[in-house]
Design an enzyme around this catalytic site. Structure first.
Site, PDB file in Angstrom:
ATOM      1  N   THR A  39     -47.775 -46.948  29.360  1.00 29.34           N
ATOM      2  CA  THR A  39     -48.698 -45.828  29.551  1.00 29.34           C
ATOM      3  C   THR A  39     -49.868 -46.252  30.445  1.00 29.34           C
ATOM      4  O   THR A  39     -50.242 -45.544  31.381  1.00 29.34           O
ATOM      5  CB  THR A  39     -49.242 -45.355  28.181  1.00 29.34           C
ATOM      6  N   HIS A 266     -29.333 -48.908  37.207  1.00 30.99           N
ATOM      7  CA  HIS A 266     -29.681 -48.785  38.624  1.00 30.99           C
ATOM      8  C   HIS A 266     -28.494 -49.051  39.576  1.00 30.99           C
ATOM      9  O   HIS A 266     -28.242 -48.279  40.488  1.00 30.99           O
ATOM     10  CB  HIS A 266     -30.805 -49.758  38.993  1.00 30.99           C
TER      11      HIS A 266
HETATM   12  C1  BG6 Z   1     -36.292 -52.417  35.665  1.00 36.55           C
HETATM   13  C2  BG6 Z   1     -35.810 -53.720  35.087  1.00 36.55           C
HETATM   14  O1  BG6 Z   1     -35.526 -51.349  35.197  1.00 36.55           O
HETATM   15  O2  BG6 Z   1     -36.209 -52.471  37.073  1.00 36.55           O
HETATM   16  C3  BG6 Z   1     -36.604 -54.887  35.638  1.00 36.55           C
HETATM   17  O3  BG6 Z   1     -35.944 -53.681  33.683  1.00 36.55           O
HETATM   18  C4  BG6 Z   1     -36.581 -54.862  37.147  1.00 36.55           C
HETATM   19  O4  BG6 Z   1     -36.096 -56.116  35.169  1.00 36.55           O
HETATM   20  C5  BG6 Z   1     -36.996 -53.501  37.664  1.00 36.55           C
HETATM   21  O5  BG6 Z   1     -37.477 -55.857  37.611  1.00 36.55           O
HETATM   22  C6  BG6 Z   1     -36.815 -53.409  39.155  1.00 36.55           C
HETATM   23  O6  BG6 Z   1     -37.394 -52.230  39.601  1.00 36.55           O
HETATM   24  P1  BG6 Z   1     -37.975 -52.143  41.054  1.00 36.55           P
HETATM   25  O7  BG6 Z   1     -38.361 -50.707  41.211  1.00 36.55           O
HETATM   26  O8  BG6 Z   1     -39.111 -53.091  41.145  1.00 36.55           O
HETATM   27  O9  BG6 Z   1     -36.839 -52.557  41.950  1.00 36.55           O
END
Ligand code: BG6
Length: 512
Positions: A39, A266
């Protein structure tokens, strides 16, 4: 004056940057876990930035709830400190003062319906009346996942999920379970309390500008779609490389590892968008139907021949770079075999992609931070230049660059200027101007207020990806020993075996 009307100086309908972004419906946002890190560091800064850009609806307020005892004044102070830490350059005292009047706080017992009655059911109506939010409520779960079940169950039991005269949405962050069974249980709990159309499962990658652009790029241009298949594409590489380690998340990461942390969500989301068939309409339902079909077409991993489809690794100390190894991170077991890197070879068994391997890799503490989808086209069928130039002509590559810079690059061959006949690779580049991009949390919050589920993951999307990954994760965990090449130096390209995965197929990873 601002106290009664924080939006007084705001003209609605237009972002400050001049880009046209719809102002969403008026809503009250209830954040569970309001005293926590998410948050303070992500949500409130994102909402504040929307406020500054004049993208919040006129009717809006935040009610933070958590176990911690404090009043709204203290909550505002904590949130201001969080903003100063994360975006020091964005702190405009007057703007913050106006914004902070939208923030309220109540402490709550997550599993007690009576506490929900006193601190939510009775507190929300006057706030809603004052802000004129028309009964649009968003419950945002920013708690640790261990509390999800309690909060969802108590919202259900206290009648708040379907309160008369309100329209309720529930936002939930990953992890959505940690295997197939637990994800099914979580979905069952969610869907006993809410309808799927009320549930917004966040995958923040879907909110990144270039990720959204994959569909636009594919289906709004006639140029590429005819080539987007096994006849013209040799293989696809999807990379999400990070330079950071696990930061202070050892407790979570020791349970998760990279396959749960990055692939189940992702990486598989990037893969599905890259591979889906054109939906008949650009609506959340149609797009999510097509994504599910891709996941259904992925060939289950061959558990008897793990080396043919997966490589895992874990970062080890780098003396040269002065970086700790994973096992030296605070909270990590000194003999941990949790992978911080994985590379997968994925096959999609359908008409379009038959015979085209998709190589996916993601890891922590790698050489460079980059997230991209690289589409490697087939080489030209006949080398008419071989006599004059010899050698090989590099095949065309299209790169959808997600971060750090968002853009699209097409690598083609052109004649090197000069009298000799020789080729040089050149790149046609399109880069997104940074200032018009919304951050992932800003985008997600706007879409949720508007009720657009396109960028959120549906129940079947979660389960289908667990269905593929759970047996793989279990088979890897059941191996007697991790392979010798498991450890890779922090700050490197990853384990050598990952390079071998492609070399066996006569291919190479793009360099990081
Ligand atoms: C998160 C993971 O979902 O995504 C993290 O839990 C990771 O471990 C992160 O570092 C990466 O996100 P971004 O947007 O920085 O690529």
């Amino acid at each position: 004056m601002f106290r009664d009307s924080p939006f007084e100086d705001i003209s609605s309908g237009q972002a400050a940057s001049g880009c046209r972004i719809e102002i969403p419906k008026s809503s009250g946002l209830v954040i569970f876990g309001a005293s926590g890190d998410l948050t303070r560091r992500k949500l409130i800064p994102a909402i504040y930035r929307l406020f500054r850009q004049r993208l919040l609806p006129r009717g809006f307020f935040v009610l933070g709830v958590a176990r911690t005892e404090m009043d709204s004044a203290r909550f505002r102070e904590l949130m201001a400190a969080g903003l100063r830490e994360t975006f020091p350059e964005e702190c405009d005292e007057t703007c913050w003062h106006n914004f902070s009047t939208l923030l309220h706080y109540r402490s709550i017992d997550y599993s007690d319906p009576e506490s929900y009655r006193v601190n939510l059911a009775e507190v929300l109506p006057p706030l809603e009346k004052a802000a004129d939010t028309g009964g649009n409520r968003i419950f945002y779960l920013a708690t640790p996942p261990g509390v999800y079940e309690d909060v969802i169950g108590t919202l259900h039991r206290s009648g708040l999920a379907t309160w008369p005269g309100t329209s309720v949405k529930l936002v939930i962050e990953k992890p959505f379970g940690n295997d197939l069974e637990s994800s099914r249980r979580l979905n069952a709990i969610l869907l006993a309390a809410f309808r799927e159309s009320q549930v917004y499962r966040i995958d923040h990658y879907l909110a990144k500008e270039t990720v959204q652009n994959i569909l636009m790029f594919r289906f709004a241009n006639s140029l590429f779609e005819p080539l987007w298949n096994r006849r013209y594409i040799d293989h696809v590489q999807i990379t999400a490389a990070e330079t950071i380690g696990i930061e202070r998340r050892a407790g979570y990461y020791e349970e998760a590892g990279v396959l749960r942390d990055m692939f189940q969500n992702h990486m598989f989301q990037l893969l599905t968008l890259m591979a889906i068939e054109p939906p008949a309409l650009f609506t959340a339902a149609r797009v999510r139907d097509e994504k599910a079909k891709v996941l259904q077409s992925i060939r289950p991993f061959s558990l008897e021949n793990l080396d043919d489809c997966v490589v895992t690794g874990q970062y080890a100390r780098s003396v040269a770079a002065g970086l700790k190894g994973y096992r030296e991170e605070s909270g990590v077991a000194s003999d941990s075999t949790v992978p911080t890197y994985a590379a997968l070879k994925v096959w999609i068994d359908n008409w379009r992609w038959n015979g085209v391997p998709f190589y996916l890799r993601s890891g922590k503490r790698l050489k460079r931070r980059t997230t991209e989808i690289a589409i490697h086209f087939r080489p030209v069928p006949h080398m008419m230049f071989s006599q004059t130039m010899g050698g090989r002509i590099e095949a065309n590559t299209l790169i959808l660059q997600v971060q750090p810079d968002e853009g699209i690059h097409l690598e083609i061959q052109a004649k090197n200027p000069g009298s000799r006949m020789c080729l040089m690779p050149v790149s046609l580049d399109f880069c997104y101007p940074r200032e018009i991009s919304l951050s992932a949390y800003e985008r997600v919050l706007l879409d949720c207020m508007e009720g657009d589920q396109m960028l959120f993951v549906r129940e079947d999307g979660v389960e289908l990806s667990w269905l593929l990954l759970t047996p793989l994760i279990e088979a890897l965990a059941a191996r007697e020993a991790v392979p010798r090449s498991f450890l890779y130096e922090a700050g490197s390209d990853g384990p050598a075996a990952a390079a071998a995965l492609l070399e066996k197929d006569g291919r190479n990873w793009r360099s990081l």
